[in-house]
Design a protein around this motif. Structure first.
Motif, PDB file in Angstrom:
ATOM      1  N   ASP A  25       0.840  -1.189   0.000  1.00  0.00           N
ATOM      2  CA  ASP A  25       0.000   0.000   0.000  1.00  0.00           C
ATOM      3  C   ASP A  25       0.881   1.248   0.000  1.00  0.00           C
ATOM      4  OD1 ASP A  25      -2.276   1.573   0.031  1.00  0.00           O
ATOM      5  OD2 ASP A  25      -2.342   1.652   2.223  1.00  0.00           O
ATOM      6  N   GLY A  26       0.721   2.074  -1.002  1.00  0.00           N
ATOM      7  CA  GLY A  26       1.546   3.260  -1.162  1.00  0.00           C
ATOM      8  C   GLY A  26       2.728   3.049  -2.077  1.00  0.00           C
ATOM      9  N   VAL A  27       3.195   1.803  -2.189  1.00  0.00           N
ATOM     10  CA  VAL A  27       4.417   1.494  -2.943  1.00  0.00           C
ATOM     11  C   VAL A  27       5.476   2.548  -2.594  1.00  0.00           C
ATOM     12  CG1 VAL A  27       5.349   0.779  -5.178  1.00  0.00           C
ATOM     13  CG2 VAL A  27       2.908   0.597  -4.775  1.00  0.00           C
ATOM     14  N   HIS A  28       5.793   2.614  -1.300  1.00  0.00           N
ATOM     15  CA  HIS A  28       6.716   3.626  -0.795  1.00  0.00           C
ATOM     16  C   HIS A  28       8.179   3.197  -0.987  1.00  0.00           C
ATOM     17  CE1 HIS A  28       7.242   1.012   2.672  1.00  0.00           C
ATOM     18  NE2 HIS A  28       5.956   1.123   2.988  1.00  0.00           N
ATOM     19  N   SER A 164       3.698   2.515   5.371  1.00  0.00           N
ATOM     20  CA  SER A 164       2.415   3.060   4.950  1.00  0.00           C
ATOM     21  C   SER A 164       1.762   3.843   6.080  1.00  0.00           C
ATOM     22  CB  SER A 164       1.498   1.917   4.493  1.00  0.00           C
ATOM     23  OG  SER A 164       2.098   1.173   3.454  1.00  0.00           O
ATOM     24  N   THR A 165       1.951   3.380   7.312  1.00  0.00           N
ATOM     25  CA  THR A 165       1.351   4.076   8.461  1.00  0.00           C
ATOM     26  C   THR A 165       1.916   5.476   8.609  1.00  0.00           C
ATOM     27  OG1 THR A 165       0.961   1.993   9.628  1.00  0.00           O
ATOM     28  CG2 THR A 165       1.019   3.994  10.958  1.00  0.00           C
ATOM     29  N   ARG A 168       0.209   7.680   6.114  1.00  0.00           N
ATOM     30  CA  ARG A 168      -1.160   8.013   6.530  1.00  0.00           C
ATOM     31  C   ARG A 168      -1.156   9.106   7.598  1.00  0.00           C
ATOM     32  NH1 ARG A 168      -1.517   2.373   6.646  1.00  0.00           N
ATOM     33  NH2 ARG A 168      -2.468   1.574   4.739  1.00  0.00           N
ATOM     34  N   ASN A 169      -0.257   8.985   8.550  1.00  0.00           N
ATOM     35  CA  ASN A 169      -0.178   9.982   9.618  1.00  0.00           C
ATOM     36  C   ASN A 169       0.194  11.353   9.072  1.00  0.00           C
ATOM     37  OD1 ASN A 169      -0.807   8.016  11.499  1.00  0.00           O
ATOM     38  ND2 ASN A 169       1.324   7.630  12.072  1.00  0.00           N
ATOM     39  N   ALA A 170       1.131  11.386   8.139  1.00  0.00           N
ATOM     40  CA  ALA A 170       1.539  12.660   7.535  1.00  0.00           C
ATOM     41  C   ALA A 170       0.382  13.292   6.769  1.00  0.00           C
ATOM     42  CB  ALA A 170       2.742  12.448   6.616  1.00  0.00           C
TER      43      ALA A 170
END
Length: 320
Positions: A25-28, A164-165, A168-170
């Motif tokens: 999720d996000g492919v960070h 990913s967390t 989301r927080n940012a």
């Protein structure tokens, strides 16, 4: 990139292969480090690189009350994985029945019988199988039994772990620049342009309003500098990617009960007809929070200032 949903129907050109596993999720940047190593190993061994993921997210099935809102649902994630350079993407439908598989059943059915994996590349914290009972140690044991190598990569990141967390927080704080540092790119929302109240056009700033079913996690309310990309045009075509001032909110100045919307004003353009087009909106920098103004004149002054700040931010990026 070949996308398929059943390991038993793996295309001939993708087996045997090197493979990795995750929700992505996000492919960070953490995901991309694993994918880059996967592709490198595949190239060295003349094997295709395949990513295995799930749809829906496992938590959405097993613990919906704890399921995160996805940064990059469905096709957004798949496109980002394709951009990362994998040759194949196996998207397994995650069900409660599937979740009952033991670690060995999952590995045998997916990695061994389906993909004929020669190498499995994972992060050190990878878990799989019934109640996440399988870990890297389990995977190494199964690899020894079934003839595949396991390469476990340590977490990568700067001061905090790329996750990913953290993205989301940012985004919940409106800090899209921090989200971009973890993602390695601006966060994006994809949707169809629909008609709104046309207030922006009446004020001299026509906006592209995204449909309520747009895909991608919407950041906190506020004004952002970013980009709008028209998916119906090819890369490099004129007017495909354009600088934009993006507003997220409910238009409090007008004392309405509007739903929360994402709308983008393409800088200095009032000649665009984007209705019914699919577009990508990317968030580069937070400009200000959503405010209620006492008059339309105050709103217009603020909007003009927003546009100039967005222009300055985006021009600096283009020329850096």
């Amino acid at each position: 990139m070949h996308r398929f949903t059943d390991p038993a129907e793996t295309p001939d050109e993708l087996a045997p292969c090197v493979v990795t596993l995750g929700n992505f999720d996000g492919v960070h940047r953490g995901h991309k480090a694993v994918l880059a190593r996967l592709i490198e190993i595949g190239r060295d061994r003349s094997l295709p690189a395949v990513a295995v993921t799930f749809d829906p997210h496992p938590l959405a099935v097993l613990h919906p009350e704890r399921a995160p809102e996805l940064l990059t649902p469905g096709s957004i994630r798949d496109d980002l994985l394709a951009d990362a350079g994998v040759d194949g993407l196996l998207v397994i439908e995650f069900t409660k029945e599937f979740a009952q598989q033991s670690p060995e059943e999952f590995v045998r059915g997916t990695f061994v019988d389906g993909l004929r994996a020669q190498v499995v590349v994972v992060g050190v914290d990878t878990r799989f199988g019934y109640k996440n009972s399988g870990d890297v140690h389990t995977l190494r044991e199964l690899g020894a039994q079934h003839g595949f190598e396991v390469i476990a990569l340590e977490d990568v990141g700067d001061d905090e772990r790329w996750s990913s967390t953290s993205v989301r927080n940012a985004l919940a704080d409106g800090d899209v620049a921090a989200a971009a540092r973890v993602l390695g790119r601006p966060h994006r929302v994809v949707g169809t342009v629909v008609h709104g109240h046309h207030r922006g056009r009446e004020l001299g700033y026509p906006t592209a309003n995204l449909s309520p079913d747009s895909a991608g996690l919407v950041p906190a309310e506020g004004v952002y500098a970013g980009w709008l990309t028209r998916l119906g045009l090819e890369a490099g075509e004129h007017d495909r990617t354009m600088p934009a001032a993006i507003s997220i909110g409910t238009n409090p100045t007008f004392d309405t009960k509007d739903r929360r919307t994402v709308e983008a004003y393409v800088l200095d353009r009032d000649d665009l007809d984007l209705y019914d087009e699919r577009v990508v909106v990317e968030f580069v920098e937070h400009i200000r929070p959503t405010l209620r103004f006492e008059s339309i004149d105050e709103l217009l002054v603020a909007m003009a200032k927003d546009v100039e700040q967005c222009r300055a931010v985006l021009t600096q990026i283009v020329h850096s």
